[in-house]
Design a protein around this motif. Structure first.
Motif, PDB file in Angstrom:
ATOM      1  N   LEU A  93      30.524  62.503  41.528  1.00  0.00           N
ATOM      2  CA  LEU A  93      31.729  62.815  42.290  1.00  0.00           C
ATOM      3  C   LEU A  93      32.732  61.700  42.043  1.00  0.00           C
ATOM      4  CD1 LEU A  93      31.868  65.339  44.105  1.00  0.00           C
ATOM      5  CD2 LEU A  93      31.655  63.844  46.095  1.00  0.00           C
ATOM      6  N   THR A  94      33.958  62.068  41.650  1.00  0.00           N
ATOM      7  CA  THR A  94      34.983  61.058  41.428  1.00  0.00           C
ATOM      8  C   THR A  94      35.586  60.635  42.762  1.00  0.00           C
ATOM      9  OG1 THR A  94      36.814  62.623  41.244  1.00  0.00           O
ATOM     10  CG2 THR A  94      35.564  62.133  39.219  1.00  0.00           C
ATOM     11  N   ARG A  99      38.709  60.866  43.628  1.00  0.00           N
ATOM     12  CA  ARG A  99      39.596  61.913  44.127  1.00  0.00           C
ATOM     13  C   ARG A  99      38.792  63.042  44.762  1.00  0.00           C
ATOM     14  NH1 ARG A  99      41.333  66.828  42.949  1.00  0.00           N
ATOM     15  NH2 ARG A  99      43.448  67.422  43.568  1.00  0.00           N
ATOM     16  N   GLN A 100      37.710  63.458  44.114  1.00  0.00           N
ATOM     17  CA  GLN A 100      36.890  64.535  44.659  1.00  0.00           C
ATOM     18  C   GLN A 100      36.282  64.150  45.998  1.00  0.00           C
ATOM     19  OE1 GLN A 100      34.333  64.884  41.226  1.00  0.00           O
ATOM     20  NE2 GLN A 100      35.280  66.812  40.569  1.00  0.00           N
ATOM     21  N   ALA A 127      37.139  66.072  49.434  1.00  0.00           N
ATOM     22  CA  ALA A 127      36.032  66.701  50.144  1.00  0.00           C
ATOM     23  C   ALA A 127      35.889  66.154  51.563  1.00  0.00           C
ATOM     24  CB  ALA A 127      34.737  66.491  49.368  1.00  0.00           C
ATOM     25  N   ASP A 163      37.968  71.610  46.450  1.00  0.00           N
ATOM     26  CA  ASP A 163      38.993  71.497  45.409  1.00  0.00           C
ATOM     27  C   ASP A 163      40.376  71.476  46.049  1.00  0.00           C
ATOM     28  OD1 ASP A 163      37.263  71.509  43.193  1.00  0.00           O
ATOM     29  OD2 ASP A 163      37.011  73.673  43.400  1.00  0.00           O
TER      30      ASP A 163
END
Length: 433
Positions: free
Chosen positions: A53-54, A56-57, A61, A156
């Motif tokens: 998971l980055t 940003r993600q 989330a 997303d």
């Protein structure tokens, strides 16, 4: 009172020893994480198995989950139980609780269900978040339950942050430790406490050795605070081992397979790794170990077999937010002259005091007290115990406090603090006092 102790063949300059002042950000954890996500949006934040998971993600989330919590009735200051296995979902939920203004309460599945239920009642939790299916949370009684799965980490798009304005002195989590009586105590750690730990200059000044940190500790143990927040506030990666039970072979395999650069081990686990998996430790750039008396034999073996690994002998009770001091065995130090508590972390002070709260002379035993910004707010719902253990600091600025650790210590002739044992003869079993 003079802070230089004299009268023997040597003296200790306590002011110099405790000269640790450093300016660090005064913001809540989730705001600092979001700022880091803005700087490194595409860098990996979490790795669990083959799933990454980055930043940003993870930011998006956790924003989404924060909205879900608010819709479920969570308000700023509310406590939320987290009953999840180590996973991407756990970190999303943890960040989501903070972004909703809440306080997370990690629960350990290995604890008896009666104790888990008591902890939820003791904290006044308004909600339980879990990855268990129906029937796995009967201990929660009538408490509302939010059930999550891996999809929680798959958000997303863009979400508008809730933007709650929180003080850095607001509680971030409540973590339980048992005292000599066996009665659990809920230690309230604030955003400031964790920020001071995670942004201590040591991490950034040690050549980015903590860029890939192994995250395997039980979530209700304070070492998980180091494993998650140190990398997440500095652009690093937390390498999560999801299995509930992990053996030495799995830890050794994970270190090499995922290119882990740093890890924390309890002294018992460090001893076992030193004797059964020492080659894997050589892949690490830095090891922190603490929680009990360190085996000199194990330390010497690791130093001899792992020439490129810095080993740090750490000290700190849960009430001081994981670590409050550390002794470094750098790559140019492969011998062990003596073991001691090292130097205080940033914005931390340590004192060895007698029963009148006067500094002891070098060589004389006393009780160890810790002061500074690592100190927890106190014990949840136990004002008398908080007042007994957290008192005014007569050697600090007005309004400052110090924590009575219950550990015996003394200054040695080199101006170092040596640990002598527990004042109340407590022992540790599987990490619990």
């Amino acid at each position: 009172m003079p802070q230089q102790q004299a009268g023997q063949a040597h003296s200790v300059d306590i002011d110099e020893y405790n000269s640790t002042a450093v300016a660090l950000p005064e913001l809540p954890l989730h705001e600092l994480f979001t700022a880091q996500a803005g700087r490194t949006p595409d860098a990996g934040a979490l790795l669990c198995g083959e799933v990454e998971l980055t930043y940003r993600q993870l930011d998006v989330a956790s924003d989404g989950f924060a909205h879900r919590l608010v819709a479920a009735g969570v308000r700023p200051g509310d406590r939320v139980g987290l009953f999840l296995d180590r996973s991407l979902a756990y970190v999303v939920a943890m960040l989501g609780v903070l972004k909703a203004g809440g306080v997370y309460v990690p629960l350990d599945a290995r604890q008896p269900v009666e104790r888990l239920g008591w902890m939820l009642r003791d904290t006044g939790a308004v909600l339980l978040v879990t990855d268990r299916r129906e029937g796995g949370t009967d201990f929660a009684g009538e408490l509302p339950v939010v059930r999550v799965d891996a999809e929680i980490a798959a958000a997303d798009g863009e979400l508008v942050p809730l933007g709650f304005s929180l003080s850095p002195d607001q509680a971030a989590y409540v973590m339980y430790t048992s005292g000599s009586s066996g009665t659990p105590k809920g230690v309230v750690n604030t955003h400031r406490n964790v920020v001071e730990l995670a942004l201590d200059p040591w991490w950034s000044g040690s050549g980015a050795r903590h860029r890939r940190v192994l995250a395997y500790s039980p979530l209700a143990f304070d070492s998980s605070t180091y494993e998650l927040w140190v990398p997440l506030l500095s652009g690093g990666l937390a390498v999560i081992l999801p299995a509930a039970k992990i053996d030495l072979g799995e830890i050794a395999d994970a270190i090499t397979r995922f290119d882990v650069t740093a890890a924390y081990f309890t002294t018992a686990l460090f001893d076992a790794m030193a004797h059964e998996a020492v080659d894997s430790l050589g892949h690490l750039e830095e090891i922190w170990t603490g929680g009990d008396v360190l085996s000199r034999t194990a330390l010497e073996k690791v130093l001899a077999h792992c020439p490129g690994t810095t080993v740090v002998h750490a000290y700190g009770p849960t009430e001081s937010t994981v670590f409050c001091s550390y002794q470094v065995f750098a790559t140019d130090t492969r011998t062990v002259e003596r073991l001691h508590l090292g130097v205080p972390m940033a914005n931390t002070a340590m004192y060895v005091l007698d029963e009148r709260l006067c500094p002891t002379r070098p060589g004389e035993p006393g009780e160890l007290y810790v002061a500074g910004s690592h100190l927890a707010a106190g014990y949840l719902g136990r004002p008398a115990l908080t007042a007994e253990r957290f008192s005014a600091n007569p050697y600090g600025p007005p309004g400052s406090r110090m924590y009575r650790t219950g550990d015996l210590a003394r200054w040695n002739q080199h101006g170092e603090i040596e640990f002598l044992g527990r004042a109340d003869q407590q022992v540790k079993l599987r990490g619990f006092r």
